[in-house]
Scaffold this motif. Structure first.
Motif, short mmCIF file in Angstrom:
data_model
loop_
_atom_site.label_atom_id
_atom_site.label_comp_id
_atom_site.label_asym_id
_atom_site.label_seq_id
_atom_site.Cartn_x
_atom_site.Cartn_y
_atom_site.Cartn_z
N HIS A 182 0.82 -1.22 0.00
CA HIS A 182 0.00 0.00 0.00
C HIS A 182 0.85 1.27 0.00
O HIS A 182 0.31 2.36 -0.18
N VAL A 183 2.16 1.13 0.22
CA VAL A 183 3.03 2.32 0.25
C VAL A 183 4.20 2.14 -0.71
O VAL A 183 5.31 2.63 -0.45
N LYS A 184 4.00 1.45 -1.80
CA LYS A 184 5.09 1.17 -2.72
C LYS A 184 5.55 2.41 -3.50
O LYS A 184 6.54 2.34 -4.23
N HIS A 185 4.85 3.53 -3.33
CA HIS A 185 5.25 4.76 -4.02
C HIS A 185 6.13 5.66 -3.16
O HIS A 185 6.55 6.73 -3.61
N ILE A 186 6.44 5.25 -1.92
CA ILE A 186 7.23 6.11 -1.04
C ILE A 186 8.69 6.13 -1.49
O ILE A 186 9.17 5.21 -2.18
N GLN A 187 9.40 7.17 -1.08
CA GLN A 187 10.81 7.33 -1.43
C GLN A 187 11.75 7.09 -0.25
O GLN A 187 12.94 6.83 -0.46
N THR A 188 11.23 7.21 0.98
CA THR A 188 12.06 7.03 2.18
C THR A 188 11.36 6.09 3.14
O THR A 188 10.18 6.28 3.45
N LEU A 189 12.10 5.08 3.62
CA LEU A 189 11.58 4.13 4.60
C LEU A 189 12.52 4.13 5.80
O LEU A 189 13.73 3.95 5.65
N ILE A 190 11.93 4.32 7.00
CA ILE A 190 12.70 4.35 8.25
C ILE A 190 12.20 3.21 9.14
O ILE A 190 10.99 3.09 9.38
N LEU A 191 13.13 2.39 9.61
CA LEU A 191 12.80 1.27 10.49
C LEU A 191 13.39 1.53 11.86
O LEU A 191 14.53 1.97 11.99
N GLY A 192 12.59 1.23 12.92
CA GLY A 192 12.98 1.56 14.28
C GLY A 192 13.57 0.39 15.04
O GLY A 192 13.72 -0.73 14.54
N SER A 193 13.89 0.66 16.31
CA SER A 193 14.58 -0.32 17.16
C SER A 193 13.67 -1.44 17.64
O SER A 193 14.16 -2.48 18.09
N TYR A 194 12.34 -1.27 17.58
CA TYR A 194 11.43 -2.31 18.03
C TYR A 194 11.18 -3.38 16.97
O TYR A 194 10.49 -4.36 17.24
N LEU A 195 11.71 -3.21 15.81
CA LEU A 195 11.47 -4.16 14.73
C LEU A 195 12.07 -5.52 15.06
O LEU A 195 13.22 -5.63 15.48
N ARG B 257 19.35 2.88 10.96
CA ARG B 257 20.31 3.24 12.01
C ARG B 257 19.88 2.77 13.39
O ARG B 257 20.72 2.57 14.27
N TYR B 258 18.58 2.61 13.60
CA TYR B 258 18.10 2.24 14.93
C TYR B 258 17.71 0.77 15.02
O TYR B 258 17.25 0.32 16.07
N VAL B 259 17.88 0.02 13.98
CA VAL B 259 17.51 -1.40 13.98
C VAL B 259 18.56 -2.20 14.75
O VAL B 259 19.76 -2.03 14.54
N GLN B 260 18.08 -3.08 15.64
CA GLN B 260 18.96 -3.98 16.38
C GLN B 260 19.05 -5.29 15.59
O GLN B 260 18.21 -6.17 15.72
N PHE B 261 20.07 -5.40 14.77
CA PHE B 261 20.19 -6.56 13.88
C PHE B 261 20.31 -7.87 14.66
O PHE B 261 19.88 -8.92 14.19
N SER B 262 20.91 -7.82 15.83
CA SER B 262 21.10 -9.04 16.60
C SER B 262 19.80 -9.58 17.18
O SER B 262 19.73 -10.74 17.57
N THR B 263 18.74 -8.76 17.24
CA THR B 263 17.46 -9.20 17.80
C THR B 263 16.43 -9.53 16.73
O THR B 263 15.31 -9.91 17.08
N THR C 21 15.11 -12.36 8.87
CA THR C 21 14.88 -10.95 8.57
C THR C 21 16.19 -10.21 8.33
O THR C 21 16.32 -9.45 7.36
N SER C 22 17.17 -10.42 9.21
CA SER C 22 18.43 -9.69 9.07
C SER C 22 19.16 -10.09 7.79
O SER C 22 19.72 -9.25 7.10
N CYS C 23 19.15 -11.39 7.47
CA CYS C 23 19.84 -11.84 6.26
C CYS C 23 19.15 -11.32 5.01
O CYS C 23 19.80 -10.86 4.07
N ALA C 24 17.82 -11.40 4.99
CA ALA C 24 17.09 -10.90 3.82
C ALA C 24 17.23 -9.39 3.68
O ALA C 24 17.31 -8.87 2.56
N CYS D 295 30.05 -6.61 17.27
CA CYS D 295 30.64 -7.08 16.00
C CYS D 295 29.70 -8.06 15.29
O CYS D 295 30.09 -9.18 14.93
N ASP D 296 28.46 -7.64 15.12
CA ASP D 296 27.50 -8.46 14.39
C ASP D 296 27.99 -8.64 12.95
O ASP D 296 28.34 -7.67 12.27
#
Length: 528
Positions: free
Chosen positions: A260-273, A293-299, A304-307, A331-332
Motif C-alpha cells: 500500500h506504500v510502494k510509491h514512497i521514497q524514504t523508509l525508516i525502520l525503528g529499534s522495536y522491529l 540506524r536504529y535497527v537492532q540486527f542481533s534481535t 529478517t536480518s539476512c534478507a 561485532c555483528d
C-alpha cells in the motif's frame, strides 16, 4: 536568578519565580551561542509582550555556529502567554541556524493558553513546543511568523478554517507528534503548511481514507503501535500521492503490508522491529533512502536480518542510499558486512581478529560467502610473492662475412669487441691425445639503442621497428672483423681422416702378429 557559564559559550540560568528581566551591569553582557533558562515556579505564570527581548543582547553574530534558546517552565498551575510575548527573538542576528525550544510541564492538564500572534514576527529555522495543549487554534498562534521547521509534541492542535484567509504565516514543514489510539483527520486536521508529517505513538487504528484530501501530507511515522502492521492497517495509503516518507517502529510488519506504500521514497525502520516481510521490500520500486540506524540486527527474528542485508546489497547497486548504525559493539557479522560497503573497512579490521571464524560459518549465505572469499584472498596474498624482475639483455649481432646486417642504424654505431678463447680439454694422464692450441677469436657486435629513424621518408615503407632491406653495400669505420673461411675446416677434416686411416692399418698389423695358424692333419682309422 542564578546563572552558570560553560566554556564561555553556553549560559544556563534558573529563576525561582517570574520577574522582569534586566541586566545589573552593562559589563556583564557577553556573547553566547546557547541560552538555557529554567523557570521553576509553583504559581500562575503570565508573560508580557517582548518579555524575552533582552536575550538577543546575549547572542553573538556568527556565520559558523548555530544559536539556540531553550525555555523550560516547570511545576506551574497555569501558563498564559500574551500577544507578542516571543516577538522579534533572533531579530537582526546573523547565524546559519537558529533554534527555539519551549518546554511546558504544568501541574494540571489543559492549563496552557497562547493568545493570538504570540510568536508575532518570529523568524527562526526551528521552533519546537512540548506541551499537552495549546488552547488556541494553529492559525491564530502562528500568524505572521516565518518558520522553517515547526515541531509540536504532545499537544492537541485545533484548526480554525475561518482564519485561513487572514493567515500570513510562512511555515515550510510541520510535524505533530501525539500519543493517540486512532489516527484520522479529526485528530490531525489539515494546516496551512507546505509539508505535513504525522507521528502517532501507541496507535491501534489508522483511517487512511480520511486523509485522501491532504495534498501536503508528506510523512507518516507509526511508533510502537499496539497492533502489527498488516495490509488492513495500511489500506488506503496508496491513494495519498503526496506521501513520500514513512517510518515503522513496530515489532512485526506482516506479509504484503508494504504494497500500500510502494510509491514512497524514504523508509525508516525503528529499534522495536523484530520481523519484516522482506518480499514486500521488493515492491518499493520508488525507494531512494532506507534508514536502519536504529535497527537492532542481533534481535531480528527468522531470516529478517539476512534478507534485509541481501536487499541492501542488491539495491545499493541501483542507487539506494542506506543509513547504517553508527556502532557495532558486538561485532555483528551482518553489520560488518554492510558497513564494508560504506566505510573504509575500519569495522572489518576491528572485528575480523575476534569474530572471523564466527562470520565464516554465518547462517546468512551472503555473509558467509563474503568472509570465506575474503579469507581466500588473504591467503593468496600471503603465499604469493612479488616476481623478481631481471633486466633483459639483447644478444649481440655478430657479422661473420663482412656483409651488412639487414637491420641497421642511421645513427652512429657503437661497437663492442668480444674475444672468444678456446681452452684445451683436460684428459687422463694415461691417454695420449694431440694438444689443442687455443685459438683467439674476435667478434664485433653492434648495439642498437634505436631501431627507427625519425627522418626516414615515408616512401621507404619502413616498419615501426625496423627498416626495409637495403642490399647496397655499406662501409663501416672499423675493419676488425673475424674472417672465417673453409681452409681451417678442411685441414681439421684431413687430420681426422689420416688419424682414422692410421688406426685401421695399425689394427690390421696387430692382428696378423698375434694370430695362431693351424694345419690340417689327415685323419686315420683307429687301431683296434
Amino acid at each position: 536568578m542564578t546563572c552558570t557559564c560553560y566554556e564561555s559559550i553556553d549560559i544556563r540560568c534558573t529563576m525561582p519565580k517570574i520577574a522582569p528581566l534586566a541586566f545589573v551591569s552593562p559589563l556583564a553582557i557577553r556573547s553566547f551561542q546557547t541560552i538555557d533558562l529554567k523557570i521553576n515556579s509553583e504559581e500562575h505564570i503570565r508573560l508580557d509582550p517582548d518579555y524575552f527581548i533582552l536575550l538577543n543582547k546575549l547572542f553573538t553574530n556568527t556565520t559558523q555556529h548555530s544559536l539556540s534558546i531553550t525555555l523550560r517552565f516547570q511545576n506551574f498551575y497555569s501558563f498564559h502567554a500574551e500577544t507578542a510575548t516571543f516577538r522579534n527573538l533572533f531579530h537582526s542576528i546573523n547565524t546559519p541556524y537558529s533554534r527555539f525550544i519551549i518546554e511546558l510541564h504544568p501541574l494540571k492538564a489543559k492549563s496552557i493558553i497562547f493568545e493570538p500572534n504570540t510568536f508575532d514576527n518570529l523568524n527562526v529555522h526551528e521552533l519546537s513546543i512540548y506541551a499537552d495543549s495549546l488552547t488556541s487554534s494553529f492559525e491564530s498562534i502562528f500568524n505572521n511568523t516565518n518558520i522553517l521547521h515547526l515541531n509540536i509534541e504532545g499537544a492537541t492542535v485545533a484548526h480554525d478554517p475561518s482564519l485561513l484567509s487572514k493567515f500570513t504565516g510562512q511555515i515550510r514543514s510541520l510535524k505533530v507528534t501525539r500519543m493517540i489510539d486512532s489516527v484520522n483527520s479529526d485528530e490531525f486536521p489539515p494546516f496551512p503548511v507546505q509539508s505535513y508529517t504525522i507521528e502517532a505513538h501507541k496507535m491501534r487504528k489508522l483511517n487512511a481514507l480520511s486523509f485522501s484530501d491532504y495534498k501536503q501530507l508528506t510523512g507518516l511515522n507509526i511508533i510502537q503501535p499496539d497492533v502489527s502492521i498488516t495490509p488492513k492497517v495500511l489500506n488506503g495509503l496508496e491513494n495519498l500521492s503526496s506521501l513520500r516518507s514513512i517510518s515503522f517502529d513496530a515489532e512485526r510488519i506482516a506479509d504484503g503490508a508494504l504494497k500500500h506504500v510502494k510509491h514512497i521514497q524514504t523508509l525508516i525502520l525503528g529499534s522495536y522491529l523484530r520481523m519484516l516481510d522482506t518480499e514486500s521490500l521488493n515492491l518499493l520500486t520508488s525507494l531512494k533512502q532506507l534508514d536502519v540506524r536504529y535497527v537492532q540486527f542481533s534481535t531480528l527474528q527468522a531470516n529478517t536480518s539476512c534478507a534485509l542485508a541481501d536487499y541492501i546489497n542488491r539495491r545499493r547497486m541501483l542507487g539506494l542510499t542506506v543509513y547504517l548504525p553508527n556502532e557495532n559493539i558486538d561485532c555483528d557479522c551482518i553489520l560488518v558486512f554492510l558497513n564494508t560497503m560504506v566505510d573504509d573497512g575500519e569495522q572489518l579490521i576491528r572485528c575480523q581478529s575476534t569474530n572471523n571464524d564466527r562470520c565464516l560459518f554465518s547462517s546468512c549465505p551472503i555473509v558467509s560467502e563474503y568472509f570465506n572469499r575474503k579469507q581466500i584472498d588473504h591467503e593468496i596474498i600471503q603465499v604469493n610473492t612479488p616476481a623478481l624482475l631481471t633486466p633483459s639483455i639483447a644478444s649481440p649481432v655478430v657479422d661473420f662475412n663482412e656483409q651488412d646486417s639487414p637491420y641497421y642504424l642511421d645513427s652512429k654505431e657503437e661497437r663492442t669487441t668480444v674475444s672468444i678463447i678456446m681452452e684445451p680439454s683436460i684428459y687422463d694422464e694415461d691417454e695420449t691425445l694431440p694438444t689443442t692450441t687455443s685459438i683467439p677469436a674476435t667478434t664485433t657486435t653492434i648495439i642498437a639503442p634505436f631501431l627507427t629513424d625519425p627522418e626516414e621518408p615515408s616512401k621507404d615503407f619502413s616498419t615501426p621497428l625496423m627498416k626495409r632491406l637495403n642490399f647496397e653495400s655499406k662501409t663501416f669505420g672499423s675493419s676488425n672483423y673475424l674472417i672465417v673461411s673453409w681452409i681451417p675446416f678442411a685441414i681439421i677434416a684431413s687430420c681426422l681422416f689420416l688419424t682414422l686411416l692410421i688406426a685401421m692399418i695399425s689394427y690390421i698389423i696387430y692382428h696378423q702378429r698375434h694370430t695362431v695358424s693351424f694345419k690340417l692333419i689327415p685323419q686315420t682309422l683307429p687301431i683296434i
